[in-house]
Design a protein around this motif. Structure first.
Motif, short mmCIF file in Angstrom:
data_model
loop_
_atom_site.label_atom_id
_atom_site.label_comp_id
_atom_site.label_asym_id
_atom_site.label_seq_id
_atom_site.Cartn_x
_atom_site.Cartn_y
_atom_site.Cartn_z
N ILE A 101 25.07 -7.98 3.07
CA ILE A 101 23.83 -7.41 2.53
C ILE A 101 23.12 -6.58 3.59
O ILE A 101 22.60 -5.49 3.32
N GLU A 102 23.08 -7.10 4.82
CA GLU A 102 22.42 -6.38 5.91
C GLU A 102 23.11 -5.03 6.18
O GLU A 102 22.43 -4.02 6.43
N LYS A 103 24.43 -5.01 6.09
CA LYS A 103 25.16 -3.75 6.28
C LYS A 103 24.83 -2.78 5.15
O LYS A 103 24.69 -1.57 5.38
N ARG A 104 24.71 -3.29 3.95
CA ARG A 104 24.41 -2.43 2.79
C ARG A 104 22.99 -1.87 2.90
O ARG A 104 22.73 -0.71 2.55
N VAL A 105 22.05 -2.68 3.38
CA VAL A 105 20.68 -2.20 3.59
C VAL A 105 20.67 -1.06 4.60
O VAL A 105 20.02 -0.03 4.40
N ALA A 106 21.42 -1.23 5.70
CA ALA A 106 21.48 -0.19 6.72
C ALA A 106 22.11 1.09 6.18
O ALA A 106 21.66 2.21 6.49
N ALA A 107 23.15 0.93 5.35
CA ALA A 107 23.81 2.11 4.78
C ALA A 107 22.89 2.86 3.83
O ALA A 107 22.87 4.10 3.83
N TRP A 108 22.12 2.14 3.03
CA TRP A 108 21.22 2.77 2.07
C TRP A 108 20.04 3.46 2.77
O TRP A 108 19.68 4.58 2.44
N THR A 109 19.46 2.79 3.74
CA THR A 109 18.25 3.31 4.37
C THR A 109 18.53 4.28 5.51
O THR A 109 17.62 4.99 5.96
N PHE A 110 19.78 4.30 6.02
CA PHE A 110 20.14 5.08 7.20
C PHE A 110 19.35 4.64 8.43
O PHE A 110 19.03 5.43 9.31
N LEU A 111 19.02 3.34 8.47
CA LEU A 111 18.30 2.76 9.60
C LEU A 111 19.15 1.63 10.19
O LEU A 111 19.73 0.84 9.45
N ARG A 149 6.53 -1.11 11.13
CA ARG A 149 7.54 -1.21 10.08
C ARG A 149 7.55 0.14 9.35
O ARG A 149 6.54 0.54 8.77
N VAL A 150 8.68 0.80 9.37
CA VAL A 150 8.77 2.10 8.72
C VAL A 150 9.19 1.98 7.27
O VAL A 150 8.79 2.77 6.42
N ALA A 151 10.00 0.97 6.96
CA ALA A 151 10.53 0.84 5.60
C ALA A 151 10.64 -0.62 5.21
O ALA A 151 10.81 -1.51 6.06
N THR A 152 10.58 -0.87 3.91
CA THR A 152 10.74 -2.21 3.35
C THR A 152 11.78 -2.15 2.24
O THR A 152 11.71 -1.27 1.38
N VAL A 153 12.73 -3.06 2.26
CA VAL A 153 13.66 -3.23 1.15
C VAL A 153 13.36 -4.58 0.51
O VAL A 153 13.53 -5.63 1.14
N LEU A 154 12.88 -4.53 -0.72
CA LEU A 154 12.48 -5.73 -1.47
C LEU A 154 13.51 -5.98 -2.55
O LEU A 154 13.66 -5.18 -3.49
N LEU A 202 13.11 0.11 -2.38
CA LEU A 202 12.94 0.63 -1.03
C LEU A 202 11.71 1.52 -1.00
O LEU A 202 11.59 2.44 -1.80
N PHE A 203 10.77 1.22 -0.11
CA PHE A 203 9.63 2.12 0.07
C PHE A 203 9.30 2.25 1.54
O PHE A 203 9.59 1.37 2.36
N PHE A 204 8.71 3.39 1.88
CA PHE A 204 8.41 3.72 3.27
C PHE A 204 6.91 3.59 3.53
O PHE A 204 6.09 4.07 2.76
N SER A 205 6.58 2.92 4.63
CA SER A 205 5.18 2.72 5.01
C SER A 205 4.66 3.80 5.93
O SER A 205 3.46 3.87 6.19
#
Length: 294
Positions: A101-111, A149-154, A202-205
């Motif tokens: 899941i962590e790898k998928r979050v990184a792939a989606w957000t490019f972070l 925190r630049v982004a949040t994945v909920l 996913l939203f950006f702060s």
């Protein structure tokens, strides 16, 4: 079968597997919908499989503690009626499913993965909520480790019969969203997203120029019927695992005021990855666990 065709078939299978929550770093952009530009917010349908959702809930049960908030002045975690849920953190790479899941979050957000905090699983019962707040910080203490925190994945781990929506009360275009009687009263006052099992928001702060975005103000509406489980990944502008500017100070400190109590309950051994850390990542309660010089 020609090699190129085999490679194409393998990629297609990997993408299909990931779209169903398969634990790889791939993701399916066709499942992503832009819901707002102010703040920048995107909804991924079926980001997690139902099996992954159930797995995260199972891991979190038995570890739940009263949710805390960061004090605006001191930056310390304190109890508040602003946030009435319960929750717990799951260590990074705690098992293969979390790692996927962590790898998928990184792939989606490019972070990068190292910029993210550990995953926090939250549980809301009827009436429980989190009032409007920002995910970026107002205090200097929390900004030291990884910056804002630049982004949040909920990630939503369950369906909710009614209520529990994520709402952005001052988002641009909030008055254009059609809502019927299936939405809770609080959700009607802003741009809102219903929790659906497996979906991720996913939203950006921060704006693209790294300044804070006030339109990212958001809340978790009270649960009206049923219960809500969610998992959050907060991602910082710099490395959260190994921030070079605070590494020395961080080696012997507690990041949470609950650390002494958790240590007394044996969590330094039961949950060593989070409490003490690994060779690659500093733990959050090293001082209370007695693994460094105070």
């Amino acid at each position: 079968m020609p090699p190129l065709l085999l490679a194409a078939l393998a990629l297609a299978l990997a993408l299909s597997h990931a779209a169903a929550g398969g634990g790889t770093g791939f993701y399916d952009p066709a499942r992503v919908t832009q819901i707002s530009w102010r703040p920048r917010a995107f909804l991924y349908s079926g980001f997690l499989s139902h099996a992954e959702c159930d797995h995260l809930i199972k891991l979190a049960k038995g570890r739940l503690e009263k949710s805390m908030v960061a004090d605006n002045e001191s930056g310390k975690s304190v109890m508040s009626q602003v946030r009435t849920s319960s929750g717990t953190f799951l260590s990074k790479r705690e098992d293969e499913i979390i790692s996927g899941i962590e790898k998928r979050v990184a792939a989606w957000t490019f972070l990068p993965e190292e910029n993210a905090e550990s995953m926090q699983v939250l549980h809301y019962e009827v009436g429980q909520k989190y009032d409007a707040h920002f995910d970026y910080f107002s205090d200097k203490k929390n900004v030291k480790r990884g910056g804002h925190r630049v982004a949040t994945v909920l990630m939503y781990l369950t369906d909710v019969k009614k209520g529990g929506e994520t709402v952005f009360p001052i988002a641009e275009g909030r008055d254009l969203q059609h809502k019927d009687e299936t939405w809770s009263e609080r959700a009607r006052h802003g741009l809102a997203v219903k929790p659906r099992k497996g979906d991720a928001l996913l939203f950006f702060s921060l704006h693209v120029n790294a300044t804070t975005d006030p339109s990212s103000l958001h809340a978790s509406c009270p649960v009206v019927e049923g219960e809500k489980w969610s998992a959050t990944k907060w991602i910082h502008v710099r490395s959260f695992d190994n921030p070079p500017d605070v590494m020395t100070d961080a080696r012997c400190s507690d990041d949470n005021e609950q650390c002494p109590r958790w240590a007394a309950l044996g969590e330094c051994y039961k949950n060593a990855k989070y409490m003490v850390g690994t060779k690659d990542t500093l733990g959050s309660c090293r001082k209370s666990c007695g693994v460094c010089d105070a």
